[in-house]
Scaffold this active site. Structure first.
Site, short mmCIF file in Angstrom:
data_model
loop_
_atom_site.label_atom_id
_atom_site.label_comp_id
_atom_site.label_asym_id
_atom_site.label_seq_id
_atom_site.Cartn_x
_atom_site.Cartn_y
_atom_site.Cartn_z
N GLU A 184 -46.19 -115.04 -26.89
CA GLU A 184 -47.01 -116.19 -26.51
C GLU A 184 -47.53 -116.12 -25.07
O GLU A 184 -48.69 -116.50 -24.82
CB GLU A 184 -46.21 -117.49 -26.69
CG GLU A 184 -46.03 -117.90 -28.14
CD GLU A 184 -45.02 -117.08 -28.91
OE1 GLU A 184 -44.98 -117.18 -30.14
OE2 GLU A 184 -44.24 -116.32 -28.26
N GLU A 244 -36.23 -87.75 -37.69
CA GLU A 244 -35.46 -87.36 -38.88
C GLU A 244 -34.79 -88.55 -39.54
O GLU A 244 -34.71 -88.63 -40.76
CB GLU A 244 -34.42 -86.29 -38.49
CG GLU A 244 -35.01 -84.99 -37.99
CD GLU A 244 -35.96 -84.32 -38.99
OE1 GLU A 244 -35.78 -84.52 -40.20
OE2 GLU A 244 -36.88 -83.61 -38.55
#
Length: 637
Positions: free
Chosen positions: A514, A356
């Site tokens: 990474e 919502e």
């Protein structure tokens, strides 16, 4: 009044032969020679783009650079014509609502505001370029002390050709774009610059995919063709409040039974706003009092609904009236642990609050659940994507699984398309996982920058294996949960069964992680485009480096390293052990199509794996004798 298009500093910087000219000399040269010669005179204007995107001018006889320049200066800007692949005045207006007074005076003043103020302030003026994103993802430019204008000029002069990403909203990969549209190459569109300009001029409007990660349909399925959003700038403030017993009687909506939420529900909403939505949005969320005189822009309350059968929760859409963003919740579900809005993360009630609030920010349903087809509402997600592993805005839940505890990857992408992105987690971050924050959970990670690590060392061996896809939009889950959920899509008249992960942690689009440390069990690990360090640790691990120069460490047990052509750089395999570890070949490679060469000098103990035909170096096997590699060292997965 004519618009000032000429930028003397830029003209001198991109024309080294004119570097010693003063401003008057530069302007005179441009007027007498440079304009006819087609020299660039502004980072904001591209006359060739103006020519190709306004074909009516050619039909009117305006074909020379002089004619086009004069038309743009005197008429084109004020008429709202496109004059650059990277500057969109309408986008600038839409995403900088605090410039209302400037906007009201027309496109010409907006255009003049951009080089004088907007660029230096880091304001967004295109979905295809975000100076803040560009600098944060290119540390070499930061180290060189580039300012915003220099960064913008760098992208045009070098970054496009180098394939650098410039926006979290629209990711462009020239190689991918050309590979998916091979007819463009035959038409002479055969480099990064030309591909990028084609995408701006035609491909974006035609719905062409610009990268494996950017999906315009996936965004518009959540925001519509004509998005509605709050009038809040990056760095600005959006307020919210909770209706009280005193202010409830003054509520102007048609609902009955309007009342104050419980403390537990309020705390859940605060948690969702401050800890889930604030980190992905580039503005401040601030709670304010709710009185009969004033209240927040978004309001939360109990009510009986507006005659909606079986009312549970709804939110007023944006763009209509003073009720925009108001969230109504039913009183009738707090006794159950599943549907209660006071429930814990992972419960249906908690996910409904996330859903919502997504509406309150401007997201729509991704499917045609409530007769939502029509102008401004479509498109919708394909049925196979319309599930709560992708978006919390869906109605399609996988049976017997937990509900999302965060906005999911599609939601984050759509919201950042509307508002821009927060620089959340822009330093080096380690994400540690164990069974308490990994198993049976649906959530997403947004990380804007830094050298980051996914650490799964706290996960013990699993009955099957762990699956870790480090790419944007990738999922981190278990083998037995992967594609093990099922659902029937609402509105699908074929009644087909669709598959989705039963649970996973998704990596948001625009998030580059990474490095990864594997679990104590068997792992299937897929790297991304960064230079990854991937450690499989214990167990039988399959390591796929992906693009980039990756460093792969299998661990002490038997492991498989996957080699694929076209990765752009060689993988460094640190612990390949003959007669224990294996190589797996993808992309049509065979052992006979490769060469295994012993290194020399400092690399004398290493084996270089190469494709002789193309010269591509696939991998370096550290400490491995080339003569030891044989057929037994290869396997398929």
């Amino acid at each position: 009044m004519p618009v000032e298009l000429f930028d003397a500093n830029y003209y001198r910087s991109v024309n080294p032969d004119l570097a010693n000219f003063d401003e008057a000399q530069a302007r005179s040269h441009f007027q007498n020679f440079g304009l006819a010669e087609g020299r660039q005179f502004s980072p904001l204007v591209n006359l060739n783009f103006y020519r190709s995107n306004n074909l009516d001018l050619a039909r009117a006889g305006l074909t020379t650079n002089r004619q086009l320049f004069d038309h743009l200066q005197n008429y084109g800007i004020s008429e709202g014509r496109r004059f650059s692949p990277l500057v969109d005045i309408e986008f600038y207006r839409y995403n900088n609502p605090d410039l209302t007074l400037v906007s009201e005076q027309g496109d010409s003043l907006l255009f003049e505001h951009l080089p004088k103020n907007g660029l230096a302030e880091g304001r967004r003026f295109s979905p295809f370029f975000d100076v803040n994103f560009y600098l944060s993802n290119n540390p070499d430019l930061v180290a060189a002390d580039f300012n915003n204008q220099q960064a913008f000029e760098h992208f045009q002069e070098s970054g496009i050709a180098e394939g650098r990403h410039a926006s979290v909203l629209v990711l462009f990969d020239a190689g991918y774009y050309l590979s998916q549209n091979r007819q463009l190459i035959a038409a002479g569109i055969n480099n990064n610059q030309k591909a990028f300009e084609h995408f701006q001029s035609y491909g974006y409007a035609e719905g062409r995919r610009s990268s494996p990660l950017f999906d315009r349909n996936g965004i518009e399925a959540l925001v519509g063709y004509s998005p509605a959003r709050w009038n809040v700038s990056e760095g600005g403030t959006l307020t919210f409040s909770f209706v009280t017993g005193a202010s409830a009687s003054e509520y102007i909506g048609p609902e009955t039974g309007v009342g104050e939420l419980s403390v537990a529900i309020k705390n859940n909403i605060r948690d969702i706003l401050y800890n889930l939505y604030a980190p992905i949005l580039p503005f401040n969320l601030v709670e304010v009092p709710d009185t009969d005189a004033s209240h927040g822009q978004i309001r939360f309350m109990f009510s009986n609904g507006d005659g909606v059968p079986g009312f549970y929760a709804y939110t007023y859409e944006l763009g209509f009236d003073d009720l925009d963003g108001d969230v109504h919740l039913s009183h009738n579900f707090e006794s159950g642990s599943i549907n209660a809005f006071s429930g814990s993360p992972g419960s249906y009630g908690y996910a409904t609050l996330i859903h919502e609030i997504g509406h309150a920010f401007g997201l729509k349903h991704p499917g045609n659940y409530n007769g939502e087809s029509g102008e401004g509402r479509s498109p919708f997600l394909p049925y196979g994507e319309d599930n709560n592993m992708n978006t919390v805005m869906t109605y399609n839940d996988s049976l017997f699984d937990s509900s999302p505890s965060t906005p999911m990857a599609y939601d984050i992408r759509a919201l950042q398309y509307l508002y821009g992105a927060n620089s959340f987690n822009n330093t080096d971050t380690v994400y540690k996982f164990d069974r308490t924050n990994f198993l049976n959970q649906k959530k997403a990670i947004w990380d804007s920058n830094g050298i980051d690590v996914l650490d799964f060392a706290g996960l013990l061996p699993n009955e099957s294996y762990y699956y870790f896809d480090m790419n944007e939009g990738g999922h981190l889950t278990t083998g037995d949960a992967r594609n093990a959920g099922s659902y029937s899509a609402l509105g699908d008249r074929t009644f087909a069964t669709y598959r989705a992960d039963r649970y996973a942690t998704a990596i948001a689009y625009g998030t580059i992680i990474e490095n990864l440390i594997g679990s104590q069990g068997n792992d299937y690990i897929i790297g991304n485009q960064a230079d990854n360090l991937i450690r499989g640790e214990a167990g039988y691990d399959i390591l796929v480096g992906g693009a980039g120069a990756d460093t792969l460490v299998g661990g002490g047990d038997e492991d498989t390293f996957v080699l694929t052509p076209g990765g752009g750089a060689a993988d460094l395999i640190m612990d390949f052990t003959d007669n224990r570890d294996r190589l797996s070949l993808e992309g049509g490679l065979t052992p006979n199509s490769l060469s295994f060469t012993q290194g020399t000098g400092d690399n004398g103990n290493n084996t270089f794996v190469q494709i002789p035909g193309s010269g591509e170096l696939l991998a370096v096997l550290v400490g491995v004798n080339a003569s030891a590699i044989g057929v037994a060292d290869f396997t398929s997965i």
